[in-house]
Design a protein around this motif. Structure first.
Motif, PDB file in Angstrom:
ATOM      1  N   ASN A 293     -33.530 -37.970  31.058  1.00  0.00           N
ATOM      2  CA  ASN A 293     -33.425 -36.524  31.291  1.00  0.00           C
ATOM      3  C   ASN A 293     -32.037 -35.987  30.964  1.00  0.00           C
ATOM      4  N   GLU A 294     -31.043 -36.866  30.952  1.00  0.00           N
ATOM      5  CA  GLU A 294     -29.679 -36.450  30.671  1.00  0.00           C
ATOM      6  C   GLU A 294     -29.363 -36.687  29.204  1.00  0.00           C
ATOM      7  N   VAL A 295     -30.022 -35.952  28.348  1.00  0.00           N
ATOM      8  CA  VAL A 295     -29.869 -36.105  26.906  1.00  0.00           C
ATOM      9  C   VAL A 295     -28.942 -35.022  26.380  1.00  0.00           C
ATOM     10  N   ASP A 296     -27.946 -35.433  25.608  1.00  0.00           N
ATOM     11  CA  ASP A 296     -27.034 -34.488  24.964  1.00  0.00           C
ATOM     12  C   ASP A 296     -27.635 -34.084  23.625  1.00  0.00           C
ATOM     13  N   LEU A 297     -27.996 -32.806  23.501  1.00  0.00           N
ATOM     14  CA  LEU A 297     -28.641 -32.331  22.284  1.00  0.00           C
ATOM     15  C   LEU A 297     -27.715 -32.348  21.077  1.00  0.00           C
ATOM     16  N   ASP A 298     -26.404 -32.468  21.298  1.00  0.00           N
ATOM     17  CA  ASP A 298     -25.457 -32.499  20.190  1.00  0.00           C
ATOM     18  C   ASP A 298     -25.195 -33.903  19.668  1.00  0.00           C
ATOM     19  N   THR A 299     -25.801 -34.909  20.287  1.00  0.00           N
ATOM     20  CA  THR A 299     -25.586 -36.281  19.844  1.00  0.00           C
ATOM     21  C   THR A 299     -26.215 -36.502  18.475  1.00  0.00           C
ATOM     22  N   GLU A 300     -25.465 -37.121  17.571  1.00  0.00           N
ATOM     23  CA  GLU A 300     -25.935 -37.387  16.213  1.00  0.00           C
ATOM     24  C   GLU A 300     -26.060 -38.901  16.028  1.00  0.00           C
ATOM     25  N   THR A 301     -27.269 -39.390  16.153  1.00  0.00           N
ATOM     26  CA  THR A 301     -27.524 -40.824  16.017  1.00  0.00           C
ATOM     27  C   THR A 301     -28.080 -41.187  14.649  1.00  0.00           C
ATOM     28  N   VAL A 302     -28.660 -40.213  13.940  1.00  0.00           N
ATOM     29  CA  VAL A 302     -29.219 -40.448  12.609  1.00  0.00           C
ATOM     30  C   VAL A 302     -28.312 -39.784  11.584  1.00  0.00           C
ATOM     31  N   THR A 303     -27.648 -40.591  10.766  1.00  0.00           N
ATOM     32  CA  THR A 303     -26.706 -40.046   9.793  1.00  0.00           C
ATOM     33  C   THR A 303     -26.866 -40.666   8.407  1.00  0.00           C
ATOM     34  N   ASP A 304     -27.843 -41.561   8.228  1.00  0.00           N
ATOM     35  CA  ASP A 304     -27.933 -42.306   6.973  1.00  0.00           C
ATOM     36  C   ASP A 304     -29.098 -41.865   6.090  1.00  0.00           C
ATOM     37  N   ASN A 305     -29.758 -40.765   6.431  1.00  0.00           N
ATOM     38  CA  ASN A 305     -30.842 -40.288   5.591  1.00  0.00           C
ATOM     39  C   ASN A 305     -30.284 -39.672   4.315  1.00  0.00           C
ATOM     40  N   GLN A 306     -30.955 -39.913   3.178  1.00  0.00           N
ATOM     41  CA  GLN A 306     -30.418 -39.431   1.899  1.00  0.00           C
ATOM     42  C   GLN A 306     -30.346 -37.909   1.838  1.00  0.00           C
ATOM     43  N   LYS A 307     -31.172 -37.205   2.603  1.00  0.00           N
ATOM     44  CA  LYS A 307     -31.142 -35.753   2.592  1.00  0.00           C
ATOM     45  C   LYS A 307     -29.950 -35.181   3.351  1.00  0.00           C
ATOM     46  N   MET A 308     -29.226 -36.031   4.071  1.00  0.00           N
ATOM     47  CA  MET A 308     -28.072 -35.594   4.853  1.00  0.00           C
ATOM     48  C   MET A 308     -26.745 -35.817   4.119  1.00  0.00           C
ATOM     49  N   LEU A 309     -26.806 -36.298   2.887  1.00  0.00           N
ATOM     50  CA  LEU A 309     -25.597 -36.703   2.181  1.00  0.00           C
ATOM     51  C   LEU A 309     -25.296 -35.768   1.013  1.00  0.00           C
ATOM     52  N   ARG A 310     -24.013 -35.638   0.703  1.00  0.00           N
ATOM     53  CA  ARG A 310     -23.575 -34.874  -0.458  1.00  0.00           C
ATOM     54  C   ARG A 310     -23.587 -35.782  -1.696  1.00  0.00           C
ATOM     55  N   ILE A 311     -23.255 -35.191  -2.839  1.00  0.00           N
ATOM     56  CA  ILE A 311     -23.342 -35.950  -4.083  1.00  0.00           C
ATOM     57  C   ILE A 311     -22.387 -37.138  -4.077  1.00  0.00           C
ATOM     58  N   ASN A 312     -21.145 -36.924  -3.659  1.00  0.00           N
ATOM     59  CA  ASN A 312     -20.193 -38.036  -3.650  1.00  0.00           C
ATOM     60  C   ASN A 312     -20.608 -39.118  -2.659  1.00  0.00           C
ATOM     61  N   GLU A 313     -21.183 -38.714  -1.520  1.00  0.00           N
ATOM     62  CA  GLU A 313     -21.655 -39.698  -0.546  1.00  0.00           C
ATOM     63  C   GLU A 313     -22.881 -40.443  -1.066  1.00  0.00           C
ATOM     64  N   LEU A 314     -23.746 -39.730  -1.774  1.00  0.00           N
ATOM     65  CA  LEU A 314     -24.922 -40.376  -2.359  1.00  0.00           C
ATOM     66  C   LEU A 314     -24.506 -41.400  -3.417  1.00  0.00           C
ATOM     67  N   LYS A 315     -23.522 -41.059  -4.230  1.00  0.00           N
ATOM     68  CA  LYS A 315     -23.067 -42.002  -5.254  1.00  0.00           C
ATOM     69  C   LYS A 315     -22.445 -43.242  -4.622  1.00  0.00           C
ATOM     70  N   GLU A 316     -21.671 -43.046  -3.562  1.00  0.00           N
ATOM     71  CA  GLU A 316     -21.102 -44.201  -2.869  1.00  0.00           C
ATOM     72  C   GLU A 316     -22.195 -45.070  -2.261  1.00  0.00           C
ATOM     73  N   ARG A 317     -23.193 -44.423  -1.678  1.00  0.00           N
ATOM     74  CA  ARG A 317     -24.294 -45.182  -1.078  1.00  0.00           C
ATOM     75  C   ARG A 317     -25.076 -45.940  -2.155  1.00  0.00           C
ATOM     76  N   ILE A 318     -25.285 -45.321  -3.307  1.00  0.00           N
ATOM     77  CA  ILE A 318     -26.004 -45.984  -4.404  1.00  0.00           C
ATOM     78  C   ILE A 318     -25.230 -47.199  -4.891  1.00  0.00           C
ATOM     79  N   ASP A 319     -23.917 -47.062  -5.038  1.00  0.00           N
ATOM     80  CA  ASP A 319     -23.102 -48.207  -5.455  1.00  0.00           C
ATOM     81  C   ASP A 319     -23.193 -49.343  -4.447  1.00  0.00           C
ATOM     82  N   THR A 320     -23.206 -48.988  -3.170  1.00  0.00           N
ATOM     83  CA  THR A 320     -23.332 -50.017  -2.132  1.00  0.00           C
ATOM     84  C   THR A 320     -24.678 -50.712  -2.219  1.00  0.00           C
TER      85      THR A 320
END
Length: 476
Positions: A250-277
């Motif tokens: 019941n004590e959930v913080d709505l501002d908590t960000e636990t999901v950050t690795d979805n491709q739709k959440m990344l910019r072009i430079n971040e996507l390129k870095e992820r692709i290289d990885t």
């Protein structure tokens, strides 16, 4: 700026903004229906609902912006053609290209702006929206008991067939699976005909009373004899009370960000870095796989194995000379070895497929950031000449034409992206196929509109058909 440019620009801007706001509003409300299961019964406050709608606004732009550009161009140029404004302009030596000049600058600005929007704001909206949905699902779980599906409440999975009474207080056909520490699986099952929630739905402890049911629990065997007999406990009850502590949920913080690795959440430079990885990790895994699995098949090892086999003197019926026990063990070993090799190959195929799909999704996401701006520009050069050709204003025919055309474009993009994700077509083609199809349509329509030709010359087409099928006279 000349009066004509100011007039057309004002007319288009007002129409575009009106259509854009309406479409965005409709698509944002549609998001509520898509996530109604996650939002229902959560007793959300106005601020949380506003945040949910606010975070969904950027996600609607890839649909509402191109459609608004297409429809606005159709409405403005169709109305001007219907009111003979284009005829008046042409009589004064003003061509359609001249009338579209000021709007071309605006559309190019929209296309460039949409690229930066797709690279910054849309990933931010996806990040905020996905995490907000996940946090909402976890909050106030006592109100999340829905009919016909299992819901997680602390260490219990609860499913009910029907709810009734105030706030769904009374339950029918209750099935509960209780988690067991350090064990995976459903070893404790509780079933009852009826149940009742007696505590407050907002309480940190849920008091659930079950009536007329039975209790089943598999015991943890301690000896070999117990493992053979599979001990369990089974009992019936008239009334059974459960107290579930959900204070942490019941004590959930709505501002908590636990999901950050979805491709739709990344910019072009971040996507390129992820692709290289991904590429480096995949190549490293394949290198390790070849070293561990294929070493035994090197030419040197194969030659040694052949020499070893040749050194054995086989009789004509070598297998028959073995004992029954050895024959059975040899067959079982061969079967087990074959199953193991097949399982390893299937696992490797699944791993490669999963990694490739993940890589392709990230590559498609890079292309989509460019596609949005280009699509807006091309759709304008489809809507403007098409409006001038059909010569019809209002929200009747132009709305139908715009929606049908855009839906066809949108579904082509969806099908192409799915095909590219499965590896059926190249990634760049999957991202750009819809745009590549509508580009020549825009060129043709612009040419026909600027050269005062109709959408389709029926008379000319019939004359061509008559000329093709007309019989040549016989020579005397």
């Amino acid at each position: 700026m000349k009066i004509l440019d100011r007039y057309i620009l004002t007319k288009f801007t007002k129409t575009f903004l009106s259509v854009f706001i309406v479409f965005t509003f409709i698509l944002v409300l549609q998001a509520i229906w898509l996530y109604i299961k996650a939002l229902a019964g959560k007793d959300l406050d106005a601020e949380t609902i506003f945040l949910f709608l606010y975070y969904n606004i950027p996600l609607t732009i890839p649909l509402s912006l191109p459609l608004s550009v297409l429809l606005a161009a159709l409405l403005v140029f169709g109305e001007m053609a219907e009111n003979y404004e284009f005829a008046a302009m042409k009589s004064n030596g003003i061509s359609l290209q001249r009338a579209m000049r000021s709007l071309t600058i605006i559309i190019l600005s929209i296309g460039i702006t949409s690229f930066f929007f797709a690279n910054t704001v849309i990933p931010w909206g996806n990040l905020k929206q996905k995490n907000l949905i996940n946090n909402i699902k976890r909050m106030k779980p006592a109100m999340a008991i829905v009919e016909g599906s299992f819901e997680q409440l602390g260490d219990y999975n609860i499913k009910v067939t029907k709810k009734s009474g105030d706030n769904g207080r009374f339950l029918e056909d209750v099935i509960i699976h209780k988690k067991t520490p350090n064990r995976t699986g459903n070893f404790t099952v509780i079933k009852s005909k009826k149940g009742e929630l007696k505590s407050s739905l907002k309480s940190d402890v849920i008091q659930l009373v079950l009536y007329d049911g039975n209790y089943y629990e598999e015991m943890i065997p301690k000896t070999a004899e117990q493992r053979i007999s599979l001990p369990f406990i089974k009992g019936e009850f008239k009334e059974y009370e459960l107290n579930v502590d959900v204070s942490e949920l019941n004590e959930v913080d709505l501002d908590t960000e636990t999901v950050t690795d979805n491709q739709k959440m990344l910019r072009i430079n971040e996507l390129k870095e992820r692709i290289d990885t991904f590429v480096n990790t995949f190549e490293q895994n394949m290198k390790v796989y070849h070293q561990t699995q294929h070493t035994k098949w090197t030419p040197e090892n194969i030659d040694n194995r052949v020499k070893e086999i040749d050194s054995i003197v086989y009789k004509e019926n070598f297998f028959d000379t073995m004992s029954i026990f050895d024959q059975r063990r040899a067959i079982e070993n061969a079967i087990n070895r074959s199953k193991s090799d097949r399982s390893a190959i299937q696992s490797r195929i699944f791993f490669e497929k999963t990694e490739n799909e993940r890589l392709w999704k990230h590559e498609i996401e890079i292309h989509k950031k460019y596609v949005l701006g280009i699509a807006c520009i091309i759709l304008f050069f489809i809507g403007a000449p098409l409006g001038a050709i059909i010569r019809k204003g209002g929200l009747g025919l132009p709305l139908v034409v715009a929606v049908v055309f855009f839906l066809a474009y949108h579904f082509i993009n969806i099908g192409a992206e799915q095909s590219a994700t499965r590896g059926a077509i190249p990634v760049w083609l999957g991202a750009w196929l819809g745009t590549m199809i509508i580009f020549p349509i825009g060129v043709i329509l612009t040419y026909r509109a600027t050269s005062d030709q109709g959408f389709f010359d029926v008379g000319g087409a019939m004359d061509s058909l008559f000329r093709i099928f007309k019989k040549k006279p016989n020579k005397a």
